[in-house]
Motif scaffolding. Structure first.
Motif, PDB file in Angstrom:
ATOM      1  N   CYS A 223      40.926  50.104  53.950  1.00 60.55           N
ATOM      2  CA  CYS A 223      40.257  50.818  52.808  1.00 60.55           C
ATOM      3  C   CYS A 223      41.078  50.721  51.461  1.00 60.55           C
ATOM      4  CB  CYS A 223      39.996  52.394  53.119  1.00 60.55           C
ATOM      5  SG  CYS A 223      39.045  52.551  54.735  1.00 60.55           S
ATOM      6  N   LEU A 224      42.246  50.935  51.287  1.00 62.83           N
ATOM      7  CA  LEU A 224      43.146  50.969  50.240  1.00 62.83           C
ATOM      8  C   LEU A 224      42.826  49.472  49.612  1.00 62.83           C
ATOM      9  CD1 LEU A 224      46.145  52.967  51.366  1.00 62.83           C
ATOM     10  CD2 LEU A 224      44.226  53.733  49.726  1.00 62.83           C
ATOM     11  N   ARG A 225      42.968  48.451  50.470  1.00 64.00           N
ATOM     12  CA  ARG A 225      42.916  47.256  49.886  1.00 64.00           C
ATOM     13  C   ARG A 225      41.531  47.118  49.323  1.00 64.00           C
ATOM     14  NH1 ARG A 225      45.229  42.315  50.277  1.00 64.00           N
ATOM     15  NH2 ARG A 225      43.780  40.444  50.279  1.00 64.00           N
ATOM     16  N   ALA A 226      40.516  47.456  49.809  1.00 63.00           N
ATOM     17  CA  ALA A 226      39.001  47.385  49.512  1.00 63.00           C
ATOM     18  C   ALA A 226      39.056  48.146  48.092  1.00 63.00           C
ATOM     19  CB  ALA A 226      37.965  47.939  50.349  1.00 63.00           C
ATOM     20  N   ALA A 227      39.647  49.067  47.976  1.00 61.92           N
ATOM     21  CA  ALA A 227      39.645  49.957  46.689  1.00 61.92           C
ATOM     22  C   ALA A 227      40.236  49.156  45.525  1.00 61.92           C
ATOM     23  CB  ALA A 227      40.279  51.319  46.748  1.00 61.92           C
ATOM     24  N   ARG A 228      41.578  48.630  45.914  1.00 56.62           N
ATOM     25  CA  ARG A 228      42.131  47.888  44.749  1.00 56.62           C
ATOM     26  C   ARG A 228      41.433  46.642  44.560  1.00 56.62           C
ATOM     27  NH1 ARG A 228      46.480  49.059  48.249  1.00 56.62           N
ATOM     28  NH2 ARG A 228      46.250  47.159  49.334  1.00 56.62           N
ATOM     29  N   GLN A 229      40.859  45.951  45.561  1.00 53.90           N
ATOM     30  CA  GLN A 229      40.203  44.656  45.335  1.00 53.90           C
ATOM     31  C   GLN A 229      38.985  44.999  44.413  1.00 53.90           C
ATOM     32  OE1 GLN A 229      39.551  41.690  48.419  1.00 53.90           O
ATOM     33  NE2 GLN A 229      37.474  41.698  47.933  1.00 53.90           N
ATOM     34  N   SER A 230      38.267  46.146  44.343  1.00 48.86           N
ATOM     35  CA  SER A 230      37.125  46.511  43.731  1.00 48.86           C
ATOM     36  C   SER A 230      37.515  47.075  42.456  1.00 48.86           C
ATOM     37  CB  SER A 230      36.402  47.533  44.447  1.00 48.86           C
ATOM     38  OG  SER A 230      35.919  46.697  45.640  1.00 48.86           O
ATOM     39  N   GLY A 231      39.006  47.109  42.144  1.00 45.89           N
ATOM     40  CA  GLY A 231      39.092  47.758  40.747  1.00 45.89           C
ATOM     41  C   GLY A 231      39.032  49.133  40.866  1.00 45.89           C
TER      42      GLY A 231
END
Length: 384
Positions: A223-231
């Motif tokens: 989830c945290l990686r997804a948030a970072r990847q999406s800016g």
């Protein structure tokens, strides 16, 4: 020989369920992803970069989005355009079926896990694995509202013609199924609410999906990686005291009154300075199909990200409101601390059908009452 699982996905939700199940099972696992939605490649990149990635291989196959991208140019019209699209679809279908056959020959899965067993590609994978193992190799994964309500549109005549054409084209292994998860190859269904599923056939086992699949450190890292990847900054998420989760814009356009009501509510919230986030459906091609993001205090959450990836990052006690959305089921199931409610704007159609299911689950409906919805927007923790 170690156990081998092949996962098949054509929606972001099933990609996540497949990843969570594969991680929990610990067997050798591969994922085949049909590009039926925009930015499928970004989702693959997310999973492949995840340190807990359970798949030894992720293979993308051309799907509906690919057909659209490779479709006829605008200068072609009428019959020429239709014929071109048919040729493109036929060529892509041959490509995908060849890939499925090659995957079965190389990997020899004992089980095929999926959320849609009505596609030609998934039926071929089920047929090959079941024929080779002499078992019913299919494992159905909960596909949200469709599992409990069926399709958005009921088109029996069109489906009958489609079934006849496909059986003539592919042979006896092709099966018609009005409800996903009911083809003869499916032995088990893994569901959030097994007792409420439309399919209650005695020949299939219905098992409860454990929340622990998503409530763990590995999934939080994703989830945290997804948030970072999406800016998306986590501080922004912590400030999302109220989130509006909307269905696909096709459903919004079918009822202009509901869209107008949403715009009025969002405008009122913005005028009062309430921090409200809008979460559009992952398959939207436009940034703001409902025209709801004009006000400065209204935030947009990445449409691509399924709500299951954002739920663990929302603050405790946040308000989550939806209209005909699978996200309400997920939030009610995975985050009982959230205030989850149905907006209740639509009086007919799929959203109205979903309202009956929500009521059985204990998810309240605001019945479209503007004052109740406005109070929820204004009363969320941290609002104002």
């Amino acid at each position: 020989m170690s156990e081998r699982d092949l996962y098949f996905a054509s929606t972001p939700l099933i990609v996540l369920e497949a990843a969570a199940m594969a991680l929990a099972r610990g067997a050798r696992a591969r994922l085949m992803l049909l590009e039926d939605f925009d930015q499928a490649a970004d989702l693959v990149r997310l999973i492949e970069g995840w340190r807990d990635n359970p798949f030894e291989r992720i293979q993308t196959l051309p799907g509906r989005h690919t057909e659209h991208v490779r479709g006829a140019p605008d200068r072609e019209r009428g019959l020429r355009q239709s014929l071109r699209r048919v040729r493109i679809k036929r060529a892509l279908r041959e490509e995908t079926l060849a890939a499925v056959r090659a995957q079965d020959a190389a990997f020899a899965p004992a089980a095929v896990w999926l959320g849609n067993d009505r596609k030609v590609e998934t039926q071929l994978a089920l047929h090959l694995a079941s024929s080779r193992t002499g078992t019913r190799a299919g494992r159905y994964l909960d596909d949200g509202l469709y599992t409990y309500l069926g399709d958005v549109r009921q088109r029996p005549l069109i489906r009958r013609v489609d079934w006849l054409l496909k059986q003539a084209t592919y042979g006896r292994w092709w099966h018609r199924a009005d409800q996903a998860g009911t083809t003869p190859w499916i032995a088990e269904s893994w569901l959030v609410y097994p007792a409420l599923a439309r399919d209650q056939a005695p020949g299939r086992q219905r098992r409860a999906l454990p929340p622990a699949l998503f409530d763990n450190r590995a999934f939080l890292r994703l989830c945290l990686r997804a948030a970072r990847q999406s800016g998306l900054d986590r501080a922004t998420l912590r400030g999302c005291a109220c989130v509006l989760v909307l269905p696909h814009s096709n459903q919004l356009r079918a009822n202009p009154r509901s869209t107008a009501a949403l715009r009025a509510l969002v405008a009122e919230a913005a005028a009062k300075g309430h921090a409200v986030a809008i979460k559009y459906h992952p398959r939207e091609s436009e940034r703001d199909p409902g025209g709801l993001l004009g006000a400065g205090s209204i935030r947009a959450l990445p449409g691509l990200l399924p709500m299951e990836l954002l739920l663990p990052l929302l603050p405790r006690g946040a308000v989550l409101l939806g209209e005909g959305s699978t996200a309400l089921i997920a939030a009610h199931w995975l985050r009982p601390d959230l205030a989850v409610a149905d907006l209740g704007l639509n009086r007919e159609g799929y959203a109205a059908r979903a309202r009956g299911l929500f009521a059985r689950l204990g998810i309240p409906s605001f019945e479209g009452r503007a004052e109740t919805i406005a109070a929820a927007l204004g009363g969320a923790p941290g609002a104002g």
